[in-house]
Design an enzyme around this catalytic site. Structure first.
Site, PDB file in Angstrom:
ATOM      1  N   GLU A 250       0.837  -1.205   0.000  1.00 42.12           N
ATOM      2  CA  GLU A 250       0.000   0.000   0.000  1.00 42.12           C
ATOM      3  C   GLU A 250       0.875   1.258   0.000  1.00 42.12           C
ATOM      4  OE1 GLU A 250      -3.033   0.100   2.998  1.00 42.12           O
ATOM      5  OE2 GLU A 250      -3.366   2.256   2.764  1.00 42.12           O
ATOM      6  N   GLY A 374      -0.754   5.500   6.764  1.00 39.34           N
ATOM      7  CA  GLY A 374       0.266   5.640   7.810  1.00 39.34           C
ATOM      8  C   GLY A 374       0.870   7.030   7.733  1.00 39.34           C
TER       9      GLY A 374
HETATM   10  C1  LIG Z   1      -8.567  10.918   2.289  1.00 40.30           C
HETATM   11  C2  LIG Z   1      -8.298   9.758   3.226  1.00 40.30           C
HETATM   12  C3  LIG Z   1      -8.568   8.470   2.808  1.00 40.30           C
HETATM   13  C4  LIG Z   1      -8.363   7.398   3.669  1.00 40.30           C
HETATM   14  N1  LIG Z   1      -8.684   6.119   3.267  1.00 40.30           N
HETATM   15  C5  LIG Z   1      -8.608   5.093   4.158  1.00 40.30           C
HETATM   16  C6  LIG Z   1      -9.058   3.777   3.795  1.00 40.30           C
HETATM   17  O1  LIG Z   1      -9.479   3.517   2.673  1.00 40.30           O
HETATM   18  N2  LIG Z   1      -8.997   2.798   4.749  1.00 40.30           N
HETATM   19  C7  LIG Z   1      -8.543   3.026   6.004  1.00 40.30           C
HETATM   20  O2  LIG Z   1      -8.535   2.110   6.809  1.00 40.30           O
HETATM   21  N3  LIG Z   1      -8.104   4.266   6.371  1.00 40.30           N
HETATM   22  C8  LIG Z   1      -8.130   5.295   5.481  1.00 40.30           C
HETATM   23  N4  LIG Z   1      -7.717   6.560   5.834  1.00 40.30           N
HETATM   24  C9  LIG Z   1      -7.268   6.788   7.199  1.00 40.30           C
HETATM   25  C10 LIG Z   1      -5.769   6.918   7.328  1.00 40.30           C
HETATM   26  O3  LIG Z   1      -5.114   5.719   7.053  1.00 40.30           O
HETATM   27  C11 LIG Z   1      -5.509   7.437   8.756  1.00 40.30           C
HETATM   28  O4  LIG Z   1      -5.934   8.784   8.770  1.00 40.30           O
HETATM   29  C12 LIG Z   1      -4.058   7.339   9.161  1.00 40.30           C
HETATM   30  O5  LIG Z   1      -3.677   6.003   9.365  1.00 40.30           O
HETATM   31  C13 LIG Z   1      -3.792   8.115  10.467  1.00 40.30           C
HETATM   32  O6  LIG Z   1      -4.730   7.788  11.443  1.00 40.30           O
HETATM   33  P1  LIG Z   1      -5.528   8.966  12.188  1.00 40.30           P
HETATM   34  O7  LIG Z   1      -6.062   9.901  11.174  1.00 40.30           O
HETATM   35  O8  LIG Z   1      -6.516   8.342  13.112  1.00 40.30           O
HETATM   36  O9  LIG Z   1      -4.436   9.760  12.991  1.00 40.30           O
HETATM   37  P2  LIG Z   1      -3.826   9.369  14.415  1.00 40.30           P
HETATM   38  O10 LIG Z   1      -3.486   7.935  14.470  1.00 40.30           O
HETATM   39  O11 LIG Z   1      -4.724   9.908  15.478  1.00 40.30           O
HETATM   40  O12 LIG Z   1      -2.502  10.211  14.378  1.00 40.30           O
HETATM   41  C14 LIG Z   1      -2.553  11.637  14.413  1.00 40.30           C
HETATM   42  C15 LIG Z   1      -1.155  12.140  14.673  1.00 40.30           C
HETATM   43  O13 LIG Z   1      -0.727  11.677  15.939  1.00 40.30           O
HETATM   44  C16 LIG Z   1       0.670  11.430  15.924  1.00 40.30           C
HETATM   45  N5  LIG Z   1       0.920  10.016  16.211  1.00 40.30           N
HETATM   46  C17 LIG Z   1       0.026   8.999  16.230  1.00 40.30           C
HETATM   47  N6  LIG Z   1       0.639   7.844  16.527  1.00 40.30           N
HETATM   48  C18 LIG Z   1       1.957   8.116  16.665  1.00 40.30           C
HETATM   49  C19 LIG Z   1       3.114   7.339  16.977  1.00 40.30           C
HETATM   50  N7  LIG Z   1       3.030   6.015  17.177  1.00 40.30           N
HETATM   51  N8  LIG Z   1       4.307   7.962  17.040  1.00 40.30           N
HETATM   52  C20 LIG Z   1       4.391   9.309  16.832  1.00 40.30           C
HETATM   53  N9  LIG Z   1       3.338  10.098  16.548  1.00 40.30           N
HETATM   54  C21 LIG Z   1       2.132   9.519  16.469  1.00 40.30           C
HETATM   55  C22 LIG Z   1       1.153  11.806  14.529  1.00 40.30           C
HETATM   56  O14 LIG Z   1       1.564  13.134  14.503  1.00 40.30           O
HETATM   57  C23 LIG Z   1      -0.090  11.647  13.702  1.00 40.30           C
HETATM   58  O15 LIG Z   1      -0.037  12.390  12.502  1.00 40.30           O
HETATM   59  C24 LIG Z   1      -7.861   7.633   4.974  1.00 40.30           C
HETATM   60  C25 LIG Z   1      -7.542   8.932   5.364  1.00 40.30           C
HETATM   61  C26 LIG Z   1      -7.749   9.991   4.512  1.00 40.30           C
HETATM   62  C27 LIG Z   1      -7.400  11.379   4.968  1.00 40.30           C
END
Ligand SMILES: Cc1cc2nc3c(=O)[nH]c(=O)nc-3n(C[C@H](O)[C@H](O)[C@H](O)COP(=O)(O)OP(=O)(O)OC[C@H]3O[C@@H](n4cnc5c(N)ncnc54)[C@H](O)[C@@H]3O)c2cc1C
Length: 391
Positions: A250, A374
Site C-alpha cells: 500500500e 500511515g
Molecule cells: C482521504 C483519506 C482516505 C483514507 N482512506 C482510508 C481507507 O481507505 N482505509 C482506512 O482504513 N483508512 C483510510 N484513511 C485513514 C488513514 O489511514 C488514517 O488517517 C491514518 O492512518 C492516520 O490515522 P488517524 O487519522 O486516526 O491519525 P492518528 O493515528 O490519530 O494520528 C494523528 C497524529 O498523531 C501522531 N501520532 C500517532 N501515533 C503516533 C506514533 N506512534 N508515534 C508518533 N506520533 C504519532 C502523529 O503526529 C499523527 O499524525 C484515509 C484517510 C484519509 C485522509
C-alpha cells in the site's frame, strides 16, 4: 519530468492508452466532482474495467488483464500527473484486489476478482477507527463468532470508497482461542472479513473533506452485522500479520501516486514562475526562486530514482516494506514543500485561485498524502526500528 530508461516501448504504448482514457472520461469532470464532494457515475468503474485499467495485475484466469506491476504503476502515475484524486483506482486495483488474490480461497477469488477487475464491484478496505488509525493493534471493532456466523460491531472512519463500495474488507478484533501457541498469542487478535455492503446492520455516512474533496470517503458503522464465517479472508486471527505485510505494498502504491503528483505540481510551478513577469524579467530571474526550485527539482529527481528502485524490486518479487516507508516519507515531504511554494510563488493568486492555479487546493490535497496509509511519524517509527542492524 525524468527519463526512465527501464521502461520498455510497450509501457509507453500502455501509458498513452491510460492517459487517453483519463483525459476523455475523468479529467473533464473532475472539478465538478470536487465541487459536489463526489458523485462519480457508477458506469465509470465499468468503463475503466473494460479499458483494462482496473486490477491490472490480477491474472486473466480471475478475470483481470494479467498485466505487470509496472503497468499498474503507470496507471497510478497517470492519475497523479493529472491531479486526479476522485477516481483513485489504485485503491481497488493494487490494495483491495491483492488481499483477495493472495489470501482468498478459490471460491472467494472466483467470485470477487472478476467483479473488481470489470468494475462491476467496487471494493474498500476498512482499518481506521475514530479513536486512531495509527494504532492498528488497538482496533476495537469486534468480530464475534456464533457458530458459522460472525457478528460485527464497531465504527470505521475515513474509508475511501465507503459510499460506493460493494464489498468492504473489514479489520476486526477477534477472540483468540486458547491454542497454547505463544507465537500466535503475541499478535493482536485481528481477523479480516469480507463484508457485502448491503448487509443489514451497516450504515454509511459520507465525510466532507477540504483535501481531495472528490474522493468518496466515509464512516461505516456495523451494528450486529451478521456475515457468514466463510467470509473470513485468510486465516482467522491472522489479520494483524496480513495488514502489516500488505501495508508495504500500500505504501509503495501511495508513494508512486505522490511522486507523480509532486512532478506535476513542480512542472506547473516552474512554468508559472517562468511566465510571471517581474521587474527582473520573470520570477525565474530571481536567484531565490531558482535556488528553491533547484532544491525541489533535486529532491524530486532523487525521490524518482528511489521510487523506481522500489518498483523494480517489487516487480522482481523483492518488495521491501521499510523501503516503501522511506519512499512514502521522502516523497510526501517533498510534495508538501512543492505545494507550499506553489502558493508562495504565485502570490495572492495562489490563495484566491485567480489564475486557476489551484495552488491552495494542492496544499490541502498534498496534506492528505502524509497522513493516509500511515502518517509520516509512523513511517519514521518503522524506519527507526532496528536501526542498529544497519551498522
Ligand atoms: C482521504 C483519506 C482516505 C483514507 N482512506 C482510508 C481507507 O481507505 N482505509 C482506512 O482504513 N483508512 C483510510 N484513511 C485513514 C488513514 O489511514 C488514517 O488517517 C491514518 O492512518 C492516520 O490515522 P488517524 O487519522 O486516526 O491519525 P492518528 O493515528 O490519530 O494520528 C494523528 C497524529 O498523531 C501522531 N501520532 C500517532 N501515533 C503516533 C506514533 N506512534 N508515534 C508518533 N506520533 C504519532 C502523529 O503526529 C499523527 O499524525 C484515509 C484517510 C484519509 C485522509
Amino acid at each position: 519530468m525524468f527519463r526512465r530508461a527501464y521502461l520498455q516501448p510497450q509501457h509507453a504504448e500502455f501509458a498513452a492508452r491510460v492517459e487517453g482514457f483519463l483525459d476523455a472520461h475523468v479529467v473533464p469532470h473532475h472539478a465538478d466532482w470536487a465541487a459536489r464532494g463526489g458523485g462519480l457515475p457508477r458506469a465509470l468503474w465499468q468503463e475503466a474495467g473494460a479499458a483494462g485499467l482496473l486490477c491490472r495485475t490480477v491474472p486473466q484466469v480471475y478475470g483481470g488483464p494479467g498485466g505487470d506491476l509496472l503497468e499498474a504503476a503507470i496507471i497510478t502515475e497517470a492519475l497523479g500527473q493529472r491531479r486526479i484524486s476522485g477516481f483513485l483506482t489504485c485503491l481497488q486495483s493494487d490494495i483491495v484486489a491483492p488481499f483477495v488474490l493472495k489470501l482468498g480461497r478459490e471460491d472467494q477469488k472466483r467470485h470477487w476478482l472478476p467483479a473488481l477487475a470489470s468494475g462491476n464491484a467496487v471494493g474498500a478496505i476498512a482499518m481506521t477507527e475514530p479513536q486512531g488509525g495509527s494504532d492498528i493493534a488497538g482496533i476495537e471493532t469486534t468480530a464475534r463468532r456464533h457458530g458459522d456466523s460472525i457478528v460485527l460491531n464497531g465504527t470505521k472512519t475515513h474509508i475511501s470508497n465507503a459510499m460506493t463500495a460493494d464489498v468492504i474488507i473489514v479489520a476486526a478484533r477477534t477472540v483468540l482461542p486458547d491454542s497454547g501457541d505463544p507465537a500466535r498469542r503475541s499478535q493482536p487478535a485481528i481477523s479480516l472479513v469480507m463484508v457485502e455492503a448491503e448487509r443489514p446492520g451497516i450504515t454509511r455516512q459520507p465525510i466532507d473533506k477540504a483535501g481531495m474533496p472528490a474522493l468518496d470517503t466515509g464512516t461505516i458503522t456495523f451494528e450486529d452485522c451478521v456475515v457468514p464465517a466463510a467470509n473470513l479472508l485468510g486465516a482467522e486471527h491472522m489479520g494483524f500479520v496480513y495488514l502489516m505485510t500488505f501495508l508495504g505494498i500500500e505504501r509503495l502504491v501511495l508513494a508512486t501516486y505522490a511522486q507523480a503528483c509532486a512532478e506535476r505540481l513542480l512542472r506547473d510551478l516552474i512554468a508559472d514562475c517562468d511566465a510571471r513577469k517581474t521587474a527582473a524579467g520573470s520570477l525565474l530571474d530571481y536567484q531565490n526562486t531558482r535556488f528553491v526550485l533547484a532544491d525541489l527539482y533535486s529532491a524530486c529527481a532523487v525521490n524518482r530514482a528511489f521510487v523506481d528502485h522500489c518498483l523494480i524490486a517489487a516487480q522482481g518479487g523483492r518488495s521491501d516494506p521499510k523501503a516503501a516507508c522511506i519512499a512514502k516519507l521522502r516523497v510526501t515531504d517533498t510534495l508538501r514543500q512543492i505545494a507550499a511554494f506553489g502558493v508562495q510563488f504565485r502570490g495572492a493568486a495562489g490563495i484566491s485561485g485567480a489564475t486557476g492555479a489551484r495552488a491552495s487546493q494542492d496544499m490541502l490535497d498534498s496534506a492528505v498524502q502524509s497522513v493516509w496509509g500511515g502518517t509520516s511519524e509512523i513511517m519514521r517509527d518503522v524506519i527507526g526500528q532496528g536501526l542498529a542492524s544497519v551498522l
